[in-house]
Motif scaffolding. Structure first.
Motif, short mmCIF file in Angstrom:
data_model
loop_
_atom_site.label_atom_id
_atom_site.label_comp_id
_atom_site.label_asym_id
_atom_site.label_seq_id
_atom_site.Cartn_x
_atom_site.Cartn_y
_atom_site.Cartn_z
N GLY A 42 0.79 -1.22 0.00
CA GLY A 42 0.00 0.00 0.00
C GLY A 42 0.82 1.27 0.00
N THR A 43 2.15 1.16 0.15
CA THR A 43 3.02 2.33 0.16
C THR A 43 3.25 2.79 -1.27
OG1 THR A 43 4.14 1.43 2.09
CG2 THR A 43 5.26 3.19 0.91
N PRO A 44 3.11 4.09 -1.54
CA PRO A 44 3.40 4.57 -2.90
C PRO A 44 4.90 4.45 -3.19
CG PRO A 44 2.39 6.32 -1.56
CD PRO A 44 2.57 5.13 -0.69
N VAL A 45 5.22 4.08 -4.42
CA VAL A 45 6.62 3.94 -4.82
C VAL A 45 6.85 4.69 -6.12
CG1 VAL A 45 6.98 1.70 -3.72
CG2 VAL A 45 6.14 1.78 -6.04
N THR A 46 8.11 4.97 -6.42
CA THR A 46 8.47 5.64 -7.66
C THR A 46 9.10 4.62 -8.60
OG1 THR A 46 10.63 6.23 -6.80
CG2 THR A 46 8.86 7.84 -6.49
N GLN A 47 9.22 5.00 -9.84
CA GLN A 47 9.81 4.10 -10.82
C GLN A 47 11.28 3.89 -10.48
OE1 GLN A 47 9.35 5.36 -14.84
NE2 GLN A 47 10.41 3.61 -15.68
N GLY A 48 11.69 2.63 -10.53
CA GLY A 48 13.08 2.30 -10.24
C GLY A 48 13.35 2.01 -8.77
#
Length: 181
Positions: free
Chosen positions: A87-93
């Motif tokens: 559920g934690t937002p993540v960024t690309q890479g």
């Protein structure tokens, strides 16, 4: 007997009808005695104030996100850590999981061994030039082609003497051509 019963029954019904009409009145007699005014209710004025209302809904079900993303690994392996919580937002890479390097190292060593085996089979020394005549399969194919050619020449000379049939001669010629290619 039925004829006697019918006139007496009719007489009884005709006498009872006026009594039934009088007994079933419309009820106006009761309504005329009482007044038609409605009951009064006391009302007091109150000041209007704004107050929060606690609103909640009790429901059973599942919640689903509006957007979803499928995450898949390009390689298989054993997960040793997962630094990102569900559920934690993540960024690309961003690193989602860390895999054990044991399996990938073993696959790398296997691929290097296969490449070395192919180089040895083809006669390629590390950093050396490739000689197609040094490959055992090529040498074997050349020997087979030479043998087929010599059998074809032999069958041609025997065909002139009429010792071998035309079909056997054609068969030797086809074998020689196939081995040459």
């Amino acid at each position: 007997m039925i004829r006697r019963f019918i006139p007496s029954f009719l007489v009884t019904v005709l006498l009872a009808a006026p009594l039934a009409v009088i007994g079933c009145s419309s009820g106006d007699a009761k309504g005329k005695d009482q007044p038609n005014t409605p009951a009064t209710v006391e009302v007091a004025a109150a000041a209007a104030t704004e107050q929060p209302i606690a609103r909640f809904i009790r429901a059973t079900g599942t919640l689903m996100a509006e957007e979803q993303a499928d995450v898949a690994a390009e390689i298989a392996g054993r997960v040793v850590s997962a630094p990102v919580e569900r559920g934690t937002p993540v960024t690309q890479g961003a690193e989602l999981v860390r895999l054990s390097p044991i399996e990938t190292d073993a696959q790398l060593k296997e691929a290097e061994a296969n490449a070395a085996q192919l180089e040895a089979r083809l006669g390629i020394a590390s950093g050396g030039n490739f000689d197609v005549n040094a490959v055992p399969e090529v040498q074997n194919a050349k020997a087979t082609a030479e043998m087929a050619q010599s059998e074809f020449v032999r069958s041609k000379s025997v065909l002139d003497q009429r010792v071998v049939s035309q079909s056997e001669y054609d068969q030797r010629r086809t074998q020689a051509e196939a081995a040459r290619q």
